[in-house]
Design an enzyme around this catalytic site. Structure first.
Site, PDB file in Angstrom:
ATOM      1  N   HIS A   5       0.837  -1.071  -0.137  1.00 50.01           N
ATOM      2  CA  HIS A   5      -0.067   0.104  -0.060  1.00 50.01           C
ATOM      3  C   HIS A   5       1.131   1.172  -0.013  1.00 50.01           C
ATOM      4  O   HIS A   5       0.739   2.307   0.582  1.00 50.01           O
ATOM      5  CB  HIS A   5      -0.973   0.084   1.423  1.00 50.01           C
ATOM      6  CG  HIS A   5      -2.020  -1.185   1.474  1.00 50.01           C
ATOM      7  ND1 HIS A   5      -3.038  -0.861   0.489  1.00 50.01           N
ATOM      8  CD2 HIS A   5      -1.926  -2.226   1.989  1.00 50.01           C
ATOM      9  CE1 HIS A   5      -3.672  -1.972   0.869  1.00 50.01           C
ATOM     10  NE2 HIS A   5      -3.105  -2.621   1.879  1.00 50.01           N
ATOM     11  N   TYR A  27       4.169  -5.715  11.942  1.00 45.96           N
ATOM     12  CA  TYR A  27       4.025  -4.483  11.721  1.00 45.96           C
ATOM     13  C   TYR A  27       4.800  -3.568  12.455  1.00 45.96           C
ATOM     14  O   TYR A  27       5.546  -2.653  12.176  1.00 45.96           O
ATOM     15  CB  TYR A  27       2.555  -3.771  12.153  1.00 45.96           C
ATOM     16  CG  TYR A  27       1.313  -3.876  11.070  1.00 45.96           C
ATOM     17  CD1 TYR A  27       1.545  -4.827  10.178  1.00 45.96           C
ATOM     18  CD2 TYR A  27       0.573  -3.081  10.890  1.00 45.96           C
ATOM     19  CE1 TYR A  27       0.607  -4.944   9.041  1.00 45.96           C
ATOM     20  CE2 TYR A  27      -0.392  -2.920   9.956  1.00 45.96           C
ATOM     21  CZ  TYR A  27      -0.548  -3.893   9.085  1.00 45.96           C
ATOM     22  OH  TYR A  27      -1.323  -4.145   8.098  1.00 45.96           O
TER      23      TYR A  27
END
Length: 364
Positions: free
Chosen positions: A75, A345
């Site tokens: 993304h 993450y």
């Protein structure tokens, strides 16, 4: 933003650009879709939170495509958006979360495209995504990340690792080995089905007329303590329009951002948020299996977006839209891939921070 949020505000691994071969293109769309949402398809339970293992897996993800220092690993290209969410009484009856009872909840979000190229052409991205952060007036937070595909390409963490390894380019060709990619499709029926979706489903002309699916399952518990397992989606109020190959060819580099900004000049852009309720026997822990279309559906609320800004320096830029940051009344299901996101993450975020601190290219 709290330190807790920053430590979970990781980046996502790079995804490769689709090759010219139709077979590779379809196969890699499945890979990109998984990489787009990072740990949506790996690590949970199986790899756990061992830092060395997470580093190894993140290295494997990065090996599938070019690394753009300072940018999100997937993304990579997107735009920040903001607006509000208004819940429904039906949503409040399904979950005790304050976001369904508060008259209007502020929203910070990000609209993005698939892949790891921060300079890629918007119109060439097969997968489009929406990520949101809602903070209610009692201080509780709900983050969600959704994508335009209706289901994941593979069913397990092990399968996604196989798929990721198969997507590493061959040094001799600069592209993944088509035989390895074909083997993944042959081994996993869902990967084959995903390839068919990528090949045949129409492309939307706008972020604004795209449906975004949460795909993973969550547990909603209401004020009486009753729990239902749900999957949610954002359904646009703007009518769907299909984009053909010639339109994609003629579109500008930042087509989706430009088009969305033009829409906002004419007024807010809205979606309805709907929850699909699982029935006995539905696949709660396997996001590669869609639920039957006749399942009960409940309108949870309406999302209204009113502003867009570049992600460079934008409020959404360093925010990790981790779907396990949830308010009371919403909980993760037994879907193991949900538990994976925080560890990876965090690793990705740390890498991004080191890149920025070293003076490499700034995130945009």
């Amino acid at each position: 933003m709290s330190l807790f949020r920053y430590t979970r505000a990781g980046r996502e691994p790079d995804a490769p650009r689709p090759p010219h071969s139709p077979l590779l293109w379809i196969a890699l769309i499945a890979l990109i879709a998984g990489v787009l949402v990072l740990a949506f398809a790996w690590l949970a339970g199986w790899l756990g939170r061992d830092r060395a293992t997470v580093q190894t897996f993140t290295d494997t993800i990065e090996a599938t495509g070019a690394n753009h220092p300072g940018f999100r690993r997937a993304h990579s290209k997107g735009a920040c958006v903001s607006g509000s969410f208004q819940g429904t009484p039906q949503g409040a009856a399904l979950s005790a979360a304050r976001v369904f009872r508060q008259q209007q909840v502020p929203v910070l979000g990000r609209l993005s495209i698939g892949g790891g190229d921060p300079h890629g052409a918007d119109a060439n991205a097969r997968v489009r995504s929406m990520a949101l952060q809602l903070v209610s007036d009692d201080g509780q937070e709900w983050r969600t990340a959704m994508n335009s595909f209706p289901f994941f390409a593979v069913p397990t963490t092990e399968a996604f690792l196989e798929q990721t390894r198969a997507g590493i380019p061959d040094p001799a060709t600069g592209k993944p080995d088509p035989a390895k990619m074909a083997a993944i499709a042959a081994k996993y029926p869902s990967a084959k089905a995903f390839g068919e979706w990528a090949k045949t489903a129409p492309w939307s002309t706008s972020w604004a007329n795209t449906t975004y699916n949460g795909v993973n399952s969550f547990r909603f518990t209401n004020a009486d303590g009753h729990t239902e397992v749900v999957r949610w989606s954002m359904r646009p109020l703007a009518p769907f329009e299909a984009m053909d190959a010639e339109q994609r060819k003629q579109a500008s580099l930042d087509y989706l951002s430009d088009e969305f900004q033009q829409r906002l000049a004419n007024g807010p852009v809205q979606w309805e948020m709907w929850a699909t309720i699982a029935a006995a026997g539905d696949a709660v822990s396997d996001p590669s299996i869609p639920w039957p279309e006749d399942r009960r559906q409940v309108k949870l609320g309406t999302l209204t977006l009113t502003a867009l800004q570049p992600q460079a320096g934008g409020a959404c830029n360093n925010l990790n839209f981790d779907p396990l940051i949830l308010p009371s009344g919403i909980a993760g299901s037994d879907d193991p891939i949900l538990a994976a996101r925080s560890a990876v993450y965090s690793e990705s975020f740390n890498r991004r921070e080191r890149e920025l601190a070293s003076g490499k290219e700034k995130a945009q």
